[in-house]
Design a protein around this motif. Sequence first.
Motif, PDB file in Angstrom:
ATOM      1  N   HIS A 100       0.598  -1.334  -0.102  1.00 34.68           N
ATOM      2  CA  HIS A 100      -0.015   0.032   0.223  1.00 34.68           C
ATOM      3  C   HIS A 100       0.820   1.225  -0.068  1.00 34.68           C
ATOM      4  CE1 HIS A 100      -3.633  -2.227   1.515  1.00 34.68           C
ATOM      5  NE2 HIS A 100      -3.505  -2.610   0.522  1.00 34.68           N
ATOM      6  N   LYS A 150      -8.555  -0.509   0.176  1.00 37.44           N
ATOM      7  CA  LYS A 150      -9.203  -1.007   1.580  1.00 37.44           C
ATOM      8  C   LYS A 150      -9.915  -2.532   1.337  1.00 37.44           C
ATOM      9  CE  LYS A 150      -7.974   2.367   4.299  1.00 37.44           C
ATOM     10  NZ  LYS A 150      -9.477   3.234   4.841  1.00 37.44           N
ATOM     11  N   SER A 175      -6.191   1.853   8.073  1.00 36.70           N
ATOM     12  CA  SER A 175      -4.916   1.725   7.173  1.00 36.70           C
ATOM     13  C   SER A 175      -4.011   0.591   7.535  1.00 36.70           C
ATOM     14  CB  SER A 175      -4.162   2.762   6.981  1.00 36.70           C
ATOM     15  OG  SER A 175      -3.096   3.067   8.148  1.00 36.70           O
TER      16      SER A 175
END
Length: 353
Positions: A195, A281, A325
């Motif tokens: 990410h 996500k 996150s």
Amino acid sequence: MEKKPHFVRREFLPREVSSVSLLLLLAAVLLLNALLYLYLNKFYSSSGSTETDPSLCPFGYFKLGTVKNCSPWLSCEAINREVRKLRCVGEGAVKKVFLSEWKENKVVLSQLTSPELKEDFLHGLKMLKALQSKHVVRLLGYCEQQFTILTEYHPLGSLRSLNETLHIPRYKGMNTWHRRLMLAIDYVSIIRYLHSSPLGTLVMCDSNDLDKVLSQYLLTSDFHVLVNDLDALPLVNRSAGRLVKCGHRELQGEFVAPEQHWPYGEEVPFKDDLMPPYDEKTDIWKIPDVSNFFLGHVEGSDIVRLHLFDIHAACKKKDPAERPSAQEVLDTYRKVLTLLIRETAMPGTREML
């Protein structure tokens, strides 16, 4: 008359005993905290925020086994001349995988299965080259013309066989809540790395069910997790308005995130052009299910699950924007590990103080 020697017995007051005990206890706690700090510092340095591995070579080079010097990635010519196939050990949609040998070292040779999938194969190679780090399987060479990739061999195989491995007598000592939680931390560290990778925010799209997820990762001989398959890693770029879709078919099941489901109901036939895109996500949604597999059903694993309940509930928020996150999940996992190690080492310390 002879007097008998008179011995005076000194009796400590309860307050004195209490003070001495408290000092000893505090000293023990301080020593434990120092040892815990050293242990966790070593652990985080091997699986923490630093992505580059000191043992890795400069870009375009590798070293294997006990060899100290770095060698350049093997070329087409070197692979054809020096690598010997032993046997086929697996086949996926994109690649056929062969256990092979290079200079008395076991290695893995992957070859394209179908010309129609060459774009996926080359994308995986591009990702493998660009993302070389402690989180990714080591690249040893490649040949684009022949659609061949050479990588390091890990005899314990993919995570699909984790439970079977942990029941082998020589590895039973690893089958603890502590080691299993560390594997989950490795997994979340990889998601965090993808990410925030050097290429941008990448989504692990080959993850439509648990078995598929586990097949993408390897278990190393020293019990760490590496990502092995990078064929499906699309890029999210919010500033440019670019989101992703994992494939062109309808996804179903509770394992995939809600936003990956067809939103228009059964009365409207699925059409890829109408399917809304999504972001990274989706990976967060899947973390609790993958971690639940890692934790297994060993003594203490339910206590770990209890401590992770809140962060896992947040991961399962229906609105992707409300999910944490990967960094927040990783921070929580590490805090839980620290807390549980401390409580295991000094049970009842809090009550005694």
